[in-house]
Design an enzyme around this catalytic site. Structure first.
Site, PDB file in Angstrom:
ATOM      1  N   CYS A  89     -11.884 -11.251 -18.170  1.00  0.00           N
ATOM      2  CA  CYS A  89     -10.902 -10.679 -17.436  1.00  0.00           C
ATOM      3  C   CYS A  89     -11.421  -9.309 -16.793  1.00  0.00           C
ATOM      4  O   CYS A  89     -12.551  -8.710 -17.319  1.00  0.00           O
ATOM      5  CB  CYS A  89      -9.444 -10.578 -17.959  1.00  0.00           C
ATOM      6  SG  CYS A  89      -9.436  -9.067 -18.954  1.00  0.00           S
ATOM      7  N   ARG A  91     -13.727   2.281   8.735  1.00  0.00           N
ATOM      8  CA  ARG A  91     -13.924   1.356   7.934  1.00  0.00           C
ATOM      9  C   ARG A  91     -12.778   0.466   7.624  1.00  0.00           C
ATOM     10  O   ARG A  91     -12.835  -0.670   7.376  1.00  0.00           O
ATOM     11  CB  ARG A  91     -14.827   1.618   6.902  1.00  0.00           C
ATOM     12  CG  ARG A  91     -14.055   2.290   5.828  1.00  0.00           C
ATOM     13  CD  ARG A  91     -15.263   2.527   4.417  1.00  0.00           C
ATOM     14  NE  ARG A  91     -14.445   3.385   3.780  1.00  0.00           N
ATOM     15  CZ  ARG A  91     -14.249   4.712   3.652  1.00  0.00           C
ATOM     16  NH1 ARG A  91     -15.202   5.508   4.380  1.00  0.00           N
ATOM     17  NH2 ARG A  91     -13.987   5.509   2.803  1.00  0.00           N
ATOM     18  N   CYS A 151     -10.768  -8.543 -26.621  1.00  0.00           N
ATOM     19  CA  CYS A 151     -10.170  -7.585 -25.256  1.00  0.00           C
ATOM     20  C   CYS A 151      -8.545  -7.705 -25.520  1.00  0.00           C
ATOM     21  O   CYS A 151      -7.830  -8.464 -25.581  1.00  0.00           O
ATOM     22  CB  CYS A 151     -10.373  -8.870 -24.131  1.00  0.00           C
ATOM     23  SG  CYS A 151      -9.534  -7.880 -22.544  1.00  0.00           S
ATOM     24  N   ASP A 188       0.772  -1.064  -0.198  1.00  0.00           N
ATOM     25  CA  ASP A 188      -0.033   0.085   0.007  1.00  0.00           C
ATOM     26  C   ASP A 188       0.905   1.121  -0.061  1.00  0.00           C
ATOM     27  O   ASP A 188       1.987   1.245   0.753  1.00  0.00           O
ATOM     28  CB  ASP A 188      -0.740  -0.030   1.119  1.00  0.00           C
ATOM     29  CG  ASP A 188      -2.054   1.093   1.275  1.00  0.00           C
ATOM     30  OD1 ASP A 188      -3.189   0.650   0.985  1.00  0.00           O
ATOM     31  OD2 ASP A 188      -1.994   2.206   1.075  1.00  0.00           O
ATOM     32  N   CYS A 210     -15.949   6.765  -2.811  1.00  0.00           N
ATOM     33  CA  CYS A 210     -16.536   6.717  -1.213  1.00  0.00           C
ATOM     34  C   CYS A 210     -16.670   8.020  -0.641  1.00  0.00           C
ATOM     35  O   CYS A 210     -17.467   8.243   0.355  1.00  0.00           O
ATOM     36  CB  CYS A 210     -15.691   5.780  -0.466  1.00  0.00           C
ATOM     37  SG  CYS A 210     -15.764   3.955  -1.161  1.00  0.00           S
ATOM     38  N   CYS A 266     -12.362  -7.092 -19.839  1.00  0.00           N
ATOM     39  CA  CYS A 266     -13.578  -7.584 -20.489  1.00  0.00           C
ATOM     40  C   CYS A 266     -14.844  -6.474 -19.917  1.00  0.00           C
ATOM     41  O   CYS A 266     -15.576  -6.013 -20.832  1.00  0.00           O
ATOM     42  CB  CYS A 266     -13.993  -8.888 -20.587  1.00  0.00           C
ATOM     43  SG  CYS A 266     -12.611  -9.909 -21.021  1.00  0.00           S
ATOM     44  N   ASP A 296      -8.769   1.251  -4.706  1.00  0.00           N
ATOM     45  CA  ASP A 296     -10.019   1.964  -4.627  1.00  0.00           C
ATOM     46  C   ASP A 296     -10.220   2.787  -5.980  1.00  0.00           C
ATOM     47  O   ASP A 296     -10.911   3.531  -6.126  1.00  0.00           O
ATOM     48  CB  ASP A 296      -9.745   3.050  -3.485  1.00  0.00           C
ATOM     49  CG  ASP A 296      -8.729   3.858  -3.683  1.00  0.00           C
ATOM     50  OD1 ASP A 296      -8.052   3.905  -4.588  1.00  0.00           O
ATOM     51  OD2 ASP A 296      -8.629   4.920  -2.866  1.00  0.00           O
ATOM     52  N   ASN A 297      -9.389   2.351  -6.981  1.00  0.00           N
ATOM     53  CA  ASN A 297      -9.941   3.110  -8.246  1.00  0.00           C
ATOM     54  C   ASN A 297      -9.726   2.074  -9.521  1.00  0.00           C
ATOM     55  O   ASN A 297      -8.903   0.842  -9.565  1.00  0.00           O
ATOM     56  CB  ASN A 297      -8.940   4.394  -8.548  1.00  0.00           C
ATOM     57  CG  ASN A 297      -7.684   4.119  -8.756  1.00  0.00           C
ATOM     58  OD1 ASN A 297      -7.048   3.665  -9.772  1.00  0.00           O
ATOM     59  ND2 ASN A 297      -6.833   3.952  -7.588  1.00  0.00           N
ATOM     60  N   LYS A 326       0.253   2.475   5.616  1.00  0.00           N
ATOM     61  CA  LYS A 326      -0.836   1.591   6.179  1.00  0.00           C
ATOM     62  C   LYS A 326      -0.161   0.188   6.200  1.00  0.00           C
ATOM     63  O   LYS A 326      -0.497  -0.725   6.747  1.00  0.00           O
ATOM     64  CB  LYS A 326      -1.721   1.536   4.988  1.00  0.00           C
ATOM     65  CG  LYS A 326      -2.936   2.757   5.264  1.00  0.00           C
ATOM     66  CD  LYS A 326      -3.933   2.779   4.266  1.00  0.00           C
ATOM     67  CE  LYS A 326      -4.794   3.834   4.679  1.00  0.00           C
ATOM     68  NZ  LYS A 326      -5.970   4.111   3.494  1.00  0.00           N
TER      69      LYS A 326
HETATM   70 ZN   LIG Z   1     -10.338  -9.724 -21.049  1.00  0.00          ZN
END
Ligand SMILES: [Zn+2]
Length: 308
Positions: free
Chosen positions: A138, A40, A210, A29, A155, A141, A97-98, A53
């Site tokens: 994946c 949380r 893909c 992290d 969030c 896709c 988170d993205n 973290k």
């Molecule tokens: Zn894929």
């Protein structure tokens, strides 16, 4: 096993994995603990504020199961670092988170042949998708391109009920354990709303064109290295990684900065407060600059206080 990102989902997943006795956990992290995380992000206490973290998480996990090996790496996962960070890993859990971070993890895991478990949570709902390198859809896709910044709820803009990450991390860890015992769940998108109690299993197909799993053109790994890594989600903060950074001697830096403002250490990082901003410097040269969302000001502050 790798847990990438120990925010809400990653904290809960790492906790469950450690208690389940997963022999080796690598925690990665790039961020530090903030007071607002404690609502949380279950691995942290007020005593961990300002510490990386990854380090705070590893300390807590080692205290609850001393029999397992835990590695803490306070690093950014990107096109330059992914191979080292995934070295020896058999499965990865998404605690990011993205979308861009997930597209990068997707590319890296497909390239290296590592299964990974996507998890996302917002408001009262969340979803999980097991991604296997050899078959099935994946992540790309499902999400062919990174959405432009600010186009999705986060969030911070939509809020999140703190029971959602608990439920979604539980599903992620269940999928991971099934993968480890050789009984993987069908590759579907599992969607849960904890408020309405609806659970859906959506069929996803591998896209014939893909770019990641079919054409194996790993765009996100090849992206040019950037100095400004992120303006952090909903916060007045910037993550900066100078392209030619090496190891920084924090001792001498601390002595220099003491003359200019307040300096303290938290885990392996140094925190400097002055000029109306807080600068957190990691030993690898990376920095978090809080109190500005302007990349140019962040770079100028870095040059002024850290140098190079
Ligand atoms: Zn894929």
């Amino acid at each position: 096993m790798l847990v990438l990102g120990v925010g809400a989902l990653g904290s809960l997943a790492a906790d469950l994995l450690a208690r389940a006795g997963i022999g080796h956990l690598r925690i990665v992290d790039r961020d530090v603990v903030e007071l607002t995380n404690l609502q949380r992000q279950v691995l942290y206490t007020e005593a961990d504020v300002d510490a990386p973290k990854a380090e705070a998480a590893a300390r807590r996990l080692a205290a609850l199961n001393s029999e397992i090996a835990i590695e803490a790496l306070a690093k950014d996962f990107n096109g330059r670092t992914y191979a080292d960070l995934l070295q020896g890993i058999d499965l990865a859990i998404d605690g990011t988170d993205n979308m861009e971070a997930r597209l990068l993890l997707n590319d890296a895991c497909l390239k290296l042949g590592i299964p990974w478990i996507y998890g996302g949570a917002i408001a009262t709902n969340g979803m999980v998708l097991p991604v296997r390198p050899d078959a099935g859809p994946c992540f790309r896709c499902m999400v062919p391109e990174a959405p432009p910044p600010g186009s999705l709820p986060t969030c911070d803009t939509a809020g999140i009920l703190n029971t959602v990450p608990a439920a979604i991390a539980g599903l992620q860890v269940t999928l991971a354990l099934r993968e480890l015992v050789g009984s993987p769940a069908p590759p579907k998108l599992y969607v849960l709303d904890v408020w309405t109690m609806e659970f859906q299993k959506l069929e996803l197909k591998r896209r014939r064109d893909c770019r990641a799993c079919v054409r194996r053109e790993f765009d996100f790994l090849a992206a040019a290295p950037r100095e400004v890594l992120a303006t952090l989600c909903g916060r007045d903060a910037i993550s900066l990684d100078p392209l030619h950074a090496g190891t920084i001697e924090l001792g001498p830096l601390s002595e220099r900065l003491m003359k200019l403002g307040k300096v303290r250490t938290a885990g392996s990082v140094l925190v400097f407060e002055g000029d109306g901003v807080a600068l957190t410097v990691f030993p690898d040269g990376r920095a978090l600059i809080r109190g500005t969302s302007d990349p140019d000001r962040a770079k100028a502050l870095y040059a002024k206080y850290v140098g190079r």
